[in-house]
Design an enzyme around this catalytic site. Structure first.
Site, PDB file in Angstrom:
ATOM      1  N   ASN A  78       0.804  -1.241   0.000  1.00 15.98           N
ATOM      2  CA  ASN A  78       0.000   0.000   0.000  1.00 15.98           C
ATOM      3  C   ASN A  78       0.830   1.281   0.000  1.00 15.98           C
ATOM      4  OD1 ASN A  78       0.554  -0.813   2.674  1.00 15.98           O
ATOM      5  ND2 ASN A  78      -1.122   0.382   3.478  1.00 15.98           N
TER       6      ASN A  78
ATOM      7  N   CYS B 144      -3.650   1.861   6.314  1.00 18.37           N
ATOM      8  CA  CYS B 144      -3.990   1.335   7.640  1.00 18.37           C
ATOM      9  C   CYS B 144      -4.541   2.436   8.535  1.00 18.37           C
ATOM     10  CB  CYS B 144      -2.787   0.637   8.256  1.00 18.37           C
ATOM     11  SG  CYS B 144      -1.282   1.577   8.147  1.00 18.37           S
TER      12      CYS B 144
ATOM     13  N   GLU C 130       3.277  -3.410  12.428  1.00 12.17           N
ATOM     14  CA  GLU C 130       2.287  -2.368  12.091  1.00 12.17           C
ATOM     15  C   GLU C 130       1.209  -3.073  11.292  1.00 12.17           C
ATOM     16  OE1 GLU C 130       2.378   0.484  13.359  1.00 12.17           O
ATOM     17  OE2 GLU C 130       4.493   0.957  13.738  1.00 12.17           O
TER      18      GLU C 130
ATOM     19  N   VAL D 162      -1.014 -12.269   9.017  1.00 17.38           N
ATOM     20  CA  VAL D 162       0.399 -12.602   8.793  1.00 17.38           C
ATOM     21  C   VAL D 162       1.252 -12.065   9.941  1.00 17.38           C
ATOM     22  CG1 VAL D 162       2.390 -12.322   7.249  1.00 17.38           C
ATOM     23  CG2 VAL D 162       0.134 -12.753   6.285  1.00 17.38           C
ATOM     24  N   GLY D 163       0.893 -10.886  10.471  1.00 20.78           N
ATOM     25  CA  GLY D 163       1.627 -10.314  11.608  1.00 20.78           C
ATOM     26  C   GLY D 163       1.657 -11.267  12.788  1.00 20.78           C
TER      27      GLY D 163
ATOM     28  N   GLY E 204       1.715  -5.057   7.528  1.00 20.07           N
ATOM     29  CA  GLY E 204       0.810  -5.791   6.637  1.00 20.07           C
ATOM     30  C   GLY E 204      -0.417  -6.243   7.386  1.00 20.07           C
ATOM     31  N   SER E 205      -0.941  -7.394   6.999  1.00 19.55           N
ATOM     32  CA  SER E 205      -2.199  -7.859   7.575  1.00 19.55           C
ATOM     33  C   SER E 205      -1.992  -8.383   8.995  1.00 19.55           C
ATOM     34  CB  SER E 205      -2.786  -8.955   6.684  1.00 19.55           C
ATOM     35  OG  SER E 205      -1.904 -10.060   6.637  1.00 19.55           O
ATOM     36  N   THR E 206      -3.040  -8.314   9.770  1.00 15.62           N
ATOM     37  CA  THR E 206      -2.983  -8.801  11.147  1.00 15.62           C
ATOM     38  C   THR E 206      -2.738 -10.311  11.170  1.00 15.62           C
ATOM     39  OG1 THR E 206      -4.458  -7.009  11.744  1.00 15.62           O
ATOM     40  CG2 THR E 206      -4.246  -8.766  13.345  1.00 15.62           C
TER      41      THR E 206
ATOM     42  N   GLU F 190       7.126   3.249  15.350  1.00 21.81           N
ATOM     43  CA  GLU F 190       8.123   3.653  14.354  1.00 21.81           C
ATOM     44  C   GLU F 190       8.206   5.176  14.370  1.00 21.81           C
ATOM     45  OE1 GLU F 190       6.355   1.279  10.920  1.00 21.81           O
ATOM     46  OE2 GLU F 190       8.428   0.560  10.994  1.00 21.81           O
TER      47      GLU F 190
HETATM   48  P1  NAP Z   1       0.139  -9.467   3.782  1.00 24.93           P
HETATM   49  O1  NAP Z   1      -0.058 -10.835   3.249  1.00 24.93           O
HETATM   50  O2  NAP Z   1       0.188  -9.302   5.252  1.00 24.93           O
HETATM   51  O3  NAP Z   1       1.473  -8.897   3.102  1.00 24.93           O
HETATM   52  C1  NAP Z   1       2.362  -7.974   3.666  1.00 24.93           C
HETATM   53  C2  NAP Z   1       3.793  -8.375   3.387  1.00 24.93           C
HETATM   54  O4  NAP Z   1       4.086  -9.602   4.080  1.00 24.93           O
HETATM   55  C3  NAP Z   1       4.078  -8.669   1.913  1.00 24.93           C
HETATM   56  O5  NAP Z   1       5.406  -8.287   1.622  1.00 24.93           O
HETATM   57  C4  NAP Z   1       3.943 -10.175   1.859  1.00 24.93           C
HETATM   58  O6  NAP Z   1       4.627 -10.752   0.788  1.00 24.93           O
HETATM   59  C5  NAP Z   1       4.552 -10.575   3.170  1.00 24.93           C
HETATM   60  N1  NAP Z   1       4.163 -11.904   3.636  1.00 24.93           N
HETATM   61  C6  NAP Z   1       3.054 -12.601   3.317  1.00 24.93           C
HETATM   62  N2  NAP Z   1       3.051 -13.794   3.949  1.00 24.93           N
HETATM   63  C7  NAP Z   1       4.185 -13.852   4.667  1.00 24.93           C
HETATM   64  C8  NAP Z   1       4.753 -14.841   5.538  1.00 24.93           C
HETATM   65  N3  NAP Z   1       4.147 -15.988   5.790  1.00 24.93           N
HETATM   66  N4  NAP Z   1       5.955 -14.589   6.111  1.00 24.93           N
HETATM   67  C9  NAP Z   1       6.572 -13.412   5.889  1.00 24.93           C
HETATM   68  N5  NAP Z   1       6.083 -12.451   5.076  1.00 24.93           N
HETATM   69  C10 NAP Z   1       4.902 -12.665   4.476  1.00 24.93           C
HETATM   70  O7  NAP Z   1      -0.968  -8.512   3.238  1.00 24.93           O
HETATM   71  P2  NAP Z   1      -1.767  -8.660   1.852  1.00 24.93           P
HETATM   72  O8  NAP Z   1      -2.174 -10.094   1.622  1.00 24.93           O
HETATM   73  O9  NAP Z   1      -0.978  -8.023   0.804  1.00 24.93           O
HETATM   74  O10 NAP Z   1      -3.062  -7.805   2.157  1.00 24.93           O
HETATM   75  C11 NAP Z   1      -4.189  -8.392   2.799  1.00 24.93           C
HETATM   76  C12 NAP Z   1      -4.896  -7.405   3.723  1.00 24.93           C
HETATM   77  O11 NAP Z   1      -3.986  -6.944   4.726  1.00 24.93           O
HETATM   78  C13 NAP Z   1      -5.345  -6.126   3.063  1.00 24.93           C
HETATM   79  O12 NAP Z   1      -6.556  -6.278   2.419  1.00 24.93           O
HETATM   80  C14 NAP Z   1      -5.407  -5.196   4.246  1.00 24.93           C
HETATM   81  O13 NAP Z   1      -6.609  -5.368   4.944  1.00 24.93           O
HETATM   82  C15 NAP Z   1      -4.266  -5.643   5.114  1.00 24.93           C
HETATM   83  N6  NAP Z   1      -3.034  -4.813   4.909  1.00 24.93           N
HETATM   84  C16 NAP Z   1      -2.690  -3.923   5.856  1.00 24.93           C
HETATM   85  C17 NAP Z   1      -1.563  -3.126   5.667  1.00 24.93           C
HETATM   86  C18 NAP Z   1      -1.147  -2.126   6.672  1.00 24.93           C
HETATM   87  O14 NAP Z   1      -0.548  -1.120   6.309  1.00 24.93           O
HETATM   88  N7  NAP Z   1      -1.391  -2.331   7.939  1.00 24.93           N
HETATM   89  C19 NAP Z   1      -0.824  -3.236   4.515  1.00 24.93           C
HETATM   90  C20 NAP Z   1      -1.182  -4.172   3.545  1.00 24.93           C
HETATM   91  C21 NAP Z   1      -2.295  -4.954   3.773  1.00 24.93           C
HETATM   92  P3  NAP Z   1       3.824 -11.024  -0.615  1.00 24.93           P
HETATM   93  O15 NAP Z   1       3.748  -9.731  -1.283  1.00 24.93           O
HETATM   94  O16 NAP Z   1       4.680 -11.985  -1.318  1.00 24.93           O
HETATM   95  O17 NAP Z   1       2.483 -11.580  -0.237  1.00 24.93           O
HETATM   96 MG    MG Z   2      -1.237 -11.975   1.894  1.00 25.24          MG
END
Ligand code: NAP
Ligand code: MG
Length: 452
Positions: free
Chosen positions: A132, A264, A230, A212-213, A208-210, A432
């Protein structure tokens, strides 16, 4: 086995570039290289490390047009936003360039000698960035990490790797030594996960997403690895009847639809005091209808497309609740969606509870201060928020009452590189930016030196 990814322009659905992905073996080689570079980078004189960071900042500024254009094409960000984002990287680097020479420990009075503390770097820091805000979120991690004497491995999101790749090249042009700042395009499950499991990576910074976090936090527990998270948000824009309603309504679209709501900090809940509801909605409708959703290359664009077809489908699934009104969007190819205002039936509605991450906002009314605070706090998240009122006492009481990390009063801006940013509850862990960010990239070492 190596793979690659076709980066898509979300405003046109055209392929921009094919980006090779690092596999596990290649990831490990870069981590080892970063660990070797740490041995020299940590010992570079503070003034020289500061100079190199200022140089990096200047090179980013010199390439701001190019970086912004990359982000417009790769991420569909508006031109205005993309320029701000490139400048934010330069500014954050310049801000933390002041810190190598000011990384003070303490001298603490003790009997029998002197006692001093040092802030030691951690080693290799792994930064995992979402799609994002590819540039700012990367910079908020790497600028303080490098300033504190760490080396960095950075994984951009699969969708949006291009600006990070270019920043990696610019670091070298600026004179940052090889191996100190490394960009590793690849999959989260491969490269990102390796940051969690590789013992040479001493800290993970994840945005990123909660979901994966949480997995990352569990993974880091295995090595008691330091972690900053975050995550998501479901933030409130609270408008009291005594506020400047026209100003609050004029600012409300930007507070949620900026970056197509993929933020976010997006204020995706609007809470309006009952007696001001009709007046607010009248002005808000005008503002939403004139919010410019158009080719992000245009300097007039206020919103571009969503990042992907997948994200479009997720966001669309929220549009089954009563709609108050909608804005406009192009019908040409691209993941375009019109800004949409929902009137959920009650606080259990999906749109009221879940992070949508798209140009959709839900509006509800409240009676009084206590109810506004209770409604805002009725969420597992707590990241940002806005309060609109002319009553200073009320602004203070409500600010203290809301469980959230970054609030603004009579404003919708909550991110500044000078001030701490992060979430309460499931919005994250740690902070941060601001003056204290160096603390989360260093360990305190205490040394007692005897008088004898
Ligand atoms: P995400 O899966 O959490 O991705 C964020 C980052 O983590 C990406 O670089 C992703 O790589 C990486 N990642 C994914 N799985 C991982 C793992 N098992 N181990 C380590 N790193 C990993 O988020 P998303 O699927 O892109 O988005 C899904 C939802 O998350 C969105 O619709 C939104 O609600 C939320 N989100 C929140 C924020 C925020 O700023 N808080 C940002 C983005 C998304 P890849 O690109 O290879 O998947
Ligand atoms: Mg994802």
């Amino acid at each position: 086995m190596s793979t690659s990814y076709d980066v898509i322009n979300p405003a046109t659905e055209e392929i921009v570039k094919n980006v090779p992905h690092l596999d596990l073996e290649a990831t490990d080689l870069v981590i080892v290289k970063a660990a070797k570079a740490f041995e020299t980078w940590r010992h570079i004189a503070p003034g020289e490390r500061a100079r190199l960071l200022r140089s990096f900042s200047q090179v980013v500024t010199d390439h701001r047009e190019e970086l912004a254009q990359i982000e417009i094409t790769n991420s569909g960000h508006t031109r205005g936003n993309a320029l701000w984002e490139a400048d934010n990287v330069a500014n954050t680097l310049m801000y933390y360039a002041a810190s190598p020479e000011r990384l003070f420990g303490r001298q603490i009075p003790v009997p029998g000698g002197i006692d001093v503390t040092f802030k030691e770097p951690l080693g290799v820091v792994g930064i995992i960035v979402p799609w994002n805000f590819p540039m700012p979120i990367a910079g908020w991690g790497f600028a303080p990490a490098l300033a504190a004497g760490n080396t960095v491995v950075l994984k951009p999101a699969e969708y949006t790797p291009l600006s990070a790749i270019r920043l990696g090249e610019l670091a070298l042009i600026a004179g940052i030594p090889e191996g100190v700042f490394n960009v590793l395009p690849g999959k989260g499950s491969v490269v990102g996960n390796r940051f969690v499991t590789h013992p040479l990576v001493r800290k993970v910074v994840f945005t990123g997403s909660t979901t994966v976090g949480k997995q990352i936090m569990v993974g880091c527990a295995e090595q008691v690895k330091r972690v900053t998270l975050e995550l998501g948000g479901k933030s409130s824009n609270i408008i009291f009847a005594d506020a400047d309603i026209e100003k609050a309504a004029a600012g409300a679209p930007g507070a949620v639809f900026d970056n197509a709501g993929q933020d976010c900090c997006s204020r995706s809940r609007i809470l309006v005091q009952k007696s001001a509801f009709d007046n607010f909605m009248e002005h808000f409708e005008v503002a939403v209808k004139k919010f410019r959703v158009e080719d992000p290359n245009l300097s007039t664009a206020e919103m571009g497309p969503l990042i992907s077809k997948k994200q479009f489908d997720v966001v669309e699934s929220f549009l089954d609740e009563p709609i108050a009104f909608k804005g406009n969007a192009p019908t040409s190819p691209g993941y375009w969606m019109a800004p949409t205002v929902l009137l959920p039936k009650n606080t259990q509605a999906r749109s009221w509870r879940e992070e949508i991450f798209g140009p959709v906002v839900s509006v509800m009314v409240f009676e009084d201060e206590a109810e506004a605070i209770a409604m805002a706090n009725d969420s597992e998240y707590g990241l940002s928020g806005s309060i609109w009122t002319r009553d200073i006492g009320r602004a203070l009481r409500v600010s203290r009452g809301i469980e959230t990390g970054a609030l603004s009063v009579n404003s919708n801006s909550s991110v500044r590189f000078w001030t701490p940013f992060g979430g309460f509850k499931q919005s994250g862990l740690g902070r941060e930016l601001g003056p204290d960010a160096l603390d989360s990239f260093t360990e305190v070492k205490n040394v007692f030196i005897s008088n004898d």
